[in-house]
Scaffold this active site. Structure first.
Site, PDB file in Angstrom:
ATOM      1  CB  SER A 411     -44.791  84.562 -83.812  1.00  0.00           C
ATOM      2  OG  SER A 411     -44.646  83.283 -84.354  1.00  0.00           O
ATOM      3  N   PRO A 412     -46.661  82.597 -82.138  1.00  0.00           N
ATOM      4  CG  PRO A 412     -46.694  80.324 -82.907  1.00  0.00           C
ATOM      5  CD  PRO A 412     -47.026  81.744 -83.251  1.00  0.00           C
ATOM      6  CB  CYS A 414     -43.246  79.562 -74.625  1.00  0.00           C
ATOM      7  SG  CYS A 414     -44.098  78.140 -73.824  1.00  0.00           S
ATOM      8  CD  GLN A 489     -47.840  76.617 -81.348  1.00  0.00           C
ATOM      9  OE1 GLN A 489     -47.126  77.073 -80.537  1.00  0.00           O
ATOM     10  NE2 GLN A 489     -47.165  76.812 -82.889  1.00  0.00           N
ATOM     11  CE1 TYR A 570     -40.343  71.802 -77.656  1.00  0.00           C
ATOM     12  CE2 TYR A 570     -41.137  73.201 -79.185  1.00  0.00           C
ATOM     13  CZ  TYR A 570     -40.345  73.219 -78.127  1.00  0.00           C
ATOM     14  OH  TYR A 570     -39.662  74.502 -77.690  1.00  0.00           O
ATOM     15  NE  ARG A 618     -44.446  78.416 -85.939  1.00  0.00           N
ATOM     16  CZ  ARG A 618     -43.879  79.581 -85.584  1.00  0.00           C
ATOM     17  NH1 ARG A 618     -43.095  79.301 -84.436  1.00  0.00           N
ATOM     18  NH2 ARG A 618     -43.777  80.641 -86.138  1.00  0.00           N
ATOM     19  N   GLY A 711     -42.750  87.502 -83.892  1.00  0.00           N
ATOM     20  CA  GLY A 711     -42.657  87.198 -82.500  1.00  0.00           C
ATOM     21  C   GLY A 711     -42.001  88.527 -81.771  1.00  0.00           C
ATOM     22  NE  ARG A 712     -36.582  87.023 -82.022  1.00  0.00           N
ATOM     23  CZ  ARG A 712     -35.607  86.988 -82.705  1.00  0.00           C
ATOM     24  NH1 ARG A 712     -34.317  86.966 -82.011  1.00  0.00           N
ATOM     25  NH2 ARG A 712     -35.566  86.626 -84.014  1.00  0.00           N
TER      26      ARG A 712
HETATM   27  C1  FMN Z   1     -39.776  83.858 -75.895  1.00  0.00           C
HETATM   28  C2  FMN Z   1     -40.266  83.039 -77.118  1.00  0.00           C
HETATM   29  C3  FMN Z   1     -41.098  81.730 -76.951  1.00  0.00           C
HETATM   30  C4  FMN Z   1     -41.487  81.035 -78.261  1.00  0.00           C
HETATM   31  N1  FMN Z   1     -42.538  80.313 -77.844  1.00  0.00           N
HETATM   32  C5  FMN Z   1     -42.968  79.496 -79.170  1.00  0.00           C
HETATM   33  C6  FMN Z   1     -44.040  78.603 -78.835  1.00  0.00           C
HETATM   34  O1  FMN Z   1     -44.489  78.500 -77.949  1.00  0.00           O
HETATM   35  N2  FMN Z   1     -44.437  77.875 -80.266  1.00  0.00           N
HETATM   36  C7  FMN Z   1     -44.028  78.286 -81.294  1.00  0.00           C
HETATM   37  O2  FMN Z   1     -44.538  77.667 -82.319  1.00  0.00           O
HETATM   38  N3  FMN Z   1     -42.877  79.063 -81.498  1.00  0.00           N
HETATM   39  C8  FMN Z   1     -42.369  79.776 -80.235  1.00  0.00           C
HETATM   40  N4  FMN Z   1     -41.403  80.714 -80.451  1.00  0.00           N
HETATM   41  C9  FMN Z   1     -40.858  81.030 -81.957  1.00  0.00           C
HETATM   42  C10 FMN Z   1     -41.523  82.170 -82.249  1.00  0.00           C
HETATM   43  O3  FMN Z   1     -42.815  81.879 -82.804  1.00  0.00           O
HETATM   44  C11 FMN Z   1     -41.141  82.721 -83.546  1.00  0.00           C
HETATM   45  O4  FMN Z   1     -41.022  81.618 -84.817  1.00  0.00           O
HETATM   46  C12 FMN Z   1     -39.432  83.112 -83.523  1.00  0.00           C
HETATM   47  O5  FMN Z   1     -39.289  83.944 -82.268  1.00  0.00           O
HETATM   48  C13 FMN Z   1     -39.009  83.937 -84.685  1.00  0.00           C
HETATM   49  O6  FMN Z   1     -39.633  84.843 -85.122  1.00  0.00           O
HETATM   50  P1  FMN Z   1     -39.309  86.333 -84.565  1.00  0.00           P
HETATM   51  O7  FMN Z   1     -38.171  86.534 -85.125  1.00  0.00           O
HETATM   52  O8  FMN Z   1     -40.222  87.454 -85.163  1.00  0.00           O
HETATM   53  O9  FMN Z   1     -38.992  86.554 -83.035  1.00  0.00           O
HETATM   54  C14 FMN Z   1     -40.862  81.523 -79.335  1.00  0.00           C
HETATM   55  C15 FMN Z   1     -40.179  82.537 -79.350  1.00  0.00           C
HETATM   56  C16 FMN Z   1     -39.751  83.232 -78.426  1.00  0.00           C
HETATM   57  C17 FMN Z   1     -38.780  84.344 -78.544  1.00  0.00           C
END
Ligand code: FMN
Ligand code: FAD
Length: 783
Positions: A411-412, A414, A489, A570, A618, A711-712
């Protein structure tokens, strides 16, 4: 001690039993308006786990209950001429009437005073009682009298249902999904004693009207159901007993206690019949209350303990029931599914049962599910093995001309580690290692389209040549050393811009070095955040140009796919949500207007992005806030983007306003992906608290998403995909040649690990009562 119990249903009677055992000296009176053997409903169901609880708390009633029960192990799903059965579920059914008679008898033996045909309408008559238990059922008069104190929420659901009975024998918990000329009908049926089964019929409001059920009396509506399900009933009658059609009220109360009064059972909270937990919840409430009374020094302390200790369990059950009822309300979403995939969806609808869990209990069924999935992939032109299919997670997918080797996605995220938007060696290693870890598709973090489009000073960007050069280096590395496809993204922070790095205070405004920020409307995120400037037409033109320029740079970098970030509050999301868009021009007001600018940006990017490469968007499919975006809006949003040429909707939620109330939990955003995918008919990627490959397969096999992003989990485990491949024996997963010895080892060990794990789980799982009963009645083998 004087205990008054209003209501002689399962909650009231079981409370009387447990409290009478605990306090033989107490005066316990149960007031019940009906006669002793007067009861509505037909059978009740309990799981093996609930029976274990009854065994622990009152052996005599448990023994009598289990002597009267019908056991079954299988769940059967009938859909479009097919039947699928899954074993190992361990359920029992019993007549509600018999259950109540057993509980009444036991309560009397223990000295409780049961007063039937006694309607209570005044609570003043209990002034001398030490404890008043309000177990007066779903329409609880006393809950309603103190509705403000108990803070009751009643959510009356849209589907109609009616509870009937039949003499039809059944050897499984049976779901029948029946197409009719008026629309779909569902029967939930199970046997509860020899020659008697419960039948709950359910349908949506339109089908209900079209089938002419409105205003039909009990008997005639039963005849209508008998016509529809006659092929299955095989001549058996449908029986009625107050079997009126009604809508299910989902009841929640924020407080359960008022002075010495306490709500128990349906009076305090209901759980939809599709998970068969109403009577279980009622009796387990009684157990929790009795436990609290035994442990606490005073009645007041006991009631507080009961409420504190019990609430989480009840809310968990209600949540599972909620998810399940929503599935049944929207069954038309899945009506076109392959029957085995449909049955898999029924089994896994409330998250308790998963792909791996079913594989253990019903391996043949899961093989069929895998085969159906592989067939769909083959129909899309992939040469995949249908006879010995890989699990859904390792089935390939195509978006335009981009082929993805598996459906695990990074997942994206930052990283807040760029300088002036330029990525660094950190980014090279970060993306490189996740690509080499086997994911089919990886996303960049939100890459900002201008210096002032950044969220934080650490955000990466793509507005100058230096940034373009570094991103090109990362893309080249990923392509040279992995099979992963790489999606860029692009986003603009909007009103959440000029904020601190994640680890210094997420979304908090910068104290120094802040830049001017823009949004749909001049609304700050926090009260002390910078107030954004509302965008005028020229700002829109400039922002669109910045997105287009970044897309062109992205193409030169060699990215395979492009995603437009319209989520999480955003800039573009701030146009879509009514909570952040208060404009009165063509870009505010209706959803169509609010979508105008995000769609303009998307279309401008689509025009420069190569035709053969896919684009995704998204979205936040709900704002989790009053007056904000809902799942139904998200379907409209997805349809609008699909029309504009989107290939995939990346379904996230929330982060629009800081006072949102998200309902977190395992896979908590997946229902929104499900809704968008199966209502808007577009490919989706789901994300959010998905942590295991088992969950990934469950979601994919049930048709709730096409791709699953994590993501995480990928932050701590770059090799998530390759490990999952080893677990499922998906040899095809990509592995860099340098790492092959590691791959060979993990694949070899996984076979043994998996066997050990399965054996342990089988050993650890106690036999169901159905299995025990079958063993006890099996004729002895000839010596
Ligand atoms: C550290 C961090 C940075 C993130 N940055 C972005 C981002 O740049 N763009 C985005 O669309 N989502 C971002 N997210 C959201 C993740 O893509 C994801 O939707 C969210 O962490 C939930 O998924 P997970 O439970 O698998 O972590 C970020 C999440 C985390 C934890
Ligand atoms: C039509 C219908 C059919 C159902 N059939 C089934 C089924 O087949 N299987 C199943 O598992 N669940 C069934 N349920 C759900 C199930 O009844 C409940 O979840 C469960 O019984 C809850 O137990 P309870 O003790 O909290 O409430 P209830 O069983 O409703 O008991 C409450 C009792 O309080 C009495 N009462 C109410 N007000 C007063 C008053 N003022 N004075 C004196 N007495 C009062 C009522 O007569 C009733 O006996 C059915 C529900 C409905 C509405």
């Amino acid at each position: 001690m004087k205990i008054a119990i209003i209501g002689g249903g399962p909650a009231g009677l079981y409370a009387a039993i447990l409290l009478a055992k605990q306090r033989p000296e107490a005066e316990i009176i149960v007031y019940e308006r009906n006669r002793a053997d007067d009861t509505f409903g037909f059978g009740v169901v309990f799981s093996d786990a609930t029976l274990d609880n009854f065994e622990k708390y009152d052996q005599p009633s448990y023994r009598r209950i289990t002597q009267e029960f019908a056991y079954w192990d299988d769940i059967a799903v009938y859909f479009r001429g097919t039947a699928h059965r899954v074993g190992g579920n361990g359920f029992c059914g019993c007549s509600r009437r018999k259950l109540l008679l057993i509980l009444q008898q036991r309560a009397r033996e223990l000295g409780a005073d049961l007063r039937f045909e006694t309607e209570i309408d005044e609570q003043s008559r209990f002034e001398d009682a030490d404890l008043v238990i309000l177990a007066d059922g779903i329409n609880s008069r006393f809950r309603e009298t103190h509705i403000d104190h108990f803070q009751v929420e009643v959510d009356v659901r849209s589907n109609y249902f009616a509870w009937m009975g039949s003499s039809k024998p059944l050897d499984a918990f049976t779901f029948i999904f029946q197409e009719t000329e008026w629309g779909p009908f569902i029967a939930h049926a199970y046997q509860y004693e020899a020659g008697r089964s419960t039948w709950i019929f359910e349908t949506d409001p339109k089908t209900f009207e079209r089938a002419g059920l409105k205003g039909l009396d009990e008997r005639r509506s039963a005849d209508r159901m008998a016509e529809i399900f006659g092929w299955f009933l095989g001549g058996h009658q449908l029986l009625v007993n107050r079997s009126m059609w009604r809508n299910f009220p989902m009841i929640r109360s924020k407080r359960w206690v008022k002075g010495k009064m306490v709500l128990l059972g349906d009076a305090k909270a209901t759980a939809h019949f599709s998970i068969g937990s109403g009577t279980k919840l009622a009796m387990e409430d009684a157990i929790a209350l009795a436990e609290a009374m035994a442990r606490a020094p005073t009645v007041a302390a006991a009631l507080e303990l009961y409420e504190q200790g019990r609430r989480e369990e009840v809310e968990k059950t209600q949540h599972a029931a909620d998810v399940s009822l929503v599935w049944f309300e929207h069954v038309d979403r899945f009506w076109e599914f392959d029957p085995v995939q449909f049955a898999f969806g029924v089994m896994t609808r409330s998250k308790a049962i998963t792909y791996d869990n079913l594989k253990l209990r019903a391996p043949d069924f899961v093989t069929e599910v895998d085969k159906a999935f592989a067939k769909q992939v083959r129909a899309k032109g992939f040469d995949v093995d249908v006879q010995k299919p890989l699990v859904p997670m390792f089935q390939p997918m195509r978006l335009r001309e981009m082929e993805i080797k598996n459906r695990a996605v990074v997942s994206p995220m930052c990283m807040y580690s760029a300088k002036e938007g330029v990525p660094s060696d950190f980014h090279l290693v970060h993306y490189g290692s996740r690509a080499m870890g086997g994911a089919g598709l990886i996303f960049t973090e939100m890459v900002c389209v201008g210096r002032e489009a950044r969220i934080t000073p650490g955000c990466a960007g793509l507005w100058n040549d230096e940034q373009e050069a570094f991103w090109t280096r990362i893309v080249n590395f990923v392509h040279a050393n992995s099979a992963a496809k790489f999606a860029l993204q692009l986003g603009h922070a909007g009103r959440k811009g000029a904020t601190k790095l994640m680890w210094e205070g997420i979304d908090r405004p910068l104290e120094e070095g802040a830049w001017d920020i823009i949004s749909a409307s001049p609304l700050p995120y926090f009260p002390d955040s910078q107030v954004p400037r509302a965008m005028d037409r020229s700002a829109m033109t400039a922002v669109t140009a910045a997105f287009v320029a970044a897309a062109e740079r992205g193409e030169r970098c060699g990215f395979d796919m492009l995603e437009l970030h319209c989520a999480h509050g955003y800039l573009l999301a701030s146009f879509i949500s009514p909570l952040t868009n208060q404009r009165s021009d063509d870009y505010g007001g209706s959803l169509e207007n609010r979508l105008r600018f995000p769609l303009e940006v998307f279309e401008a990017m689509r025009a420069v992005w190569p035709k053969h490469k896919p684009m995704s968007v998204r979205i936040s499919a709900t704002d989790w806030a009053e007056g904000g975006i809902t799942g139904d809006d998200a379907v409209q949003v997805a349809r609008a983007f699909a029309q504009a040429g989107v290939d995939l909707v990346d379904v996230s939620t929330g982060q629009t306003v800081q006072d949102a109330q998200p309902l977190y939990g395992r896979m908590f955003q997946t229902p929104f992906s499900d809704q968008v995918r199966n209502e808007a008919r577009v490919a989706t990627m789901c994300v959010g608290n998905i942590t295991s490959s088992d969950q990934v397969n469950t979601i994919l096999a049930a048709g709730r998403a096409d791709l699953v992003a994590l993501g995480r989990p990928h932050l701590v485990d770059p090799a998530f995909a390759i490990k999952a491949a080893a677990w499922y024996g998906a040899q095809e997963v990509f592995c860099p040649v340098q790492y092959l010895p590691g791959k060979e080892q993990i694949f070899r060990n996984s076979v043994r690990d998996r066997q050990d794990f399965d054996e342990l789980r089988i050993k650890a799982k106690p036999k169901t009562r159905a299995e025990l009963k079958a063993e006890a009645t099996k004729p002895l083998a000839a010596e």
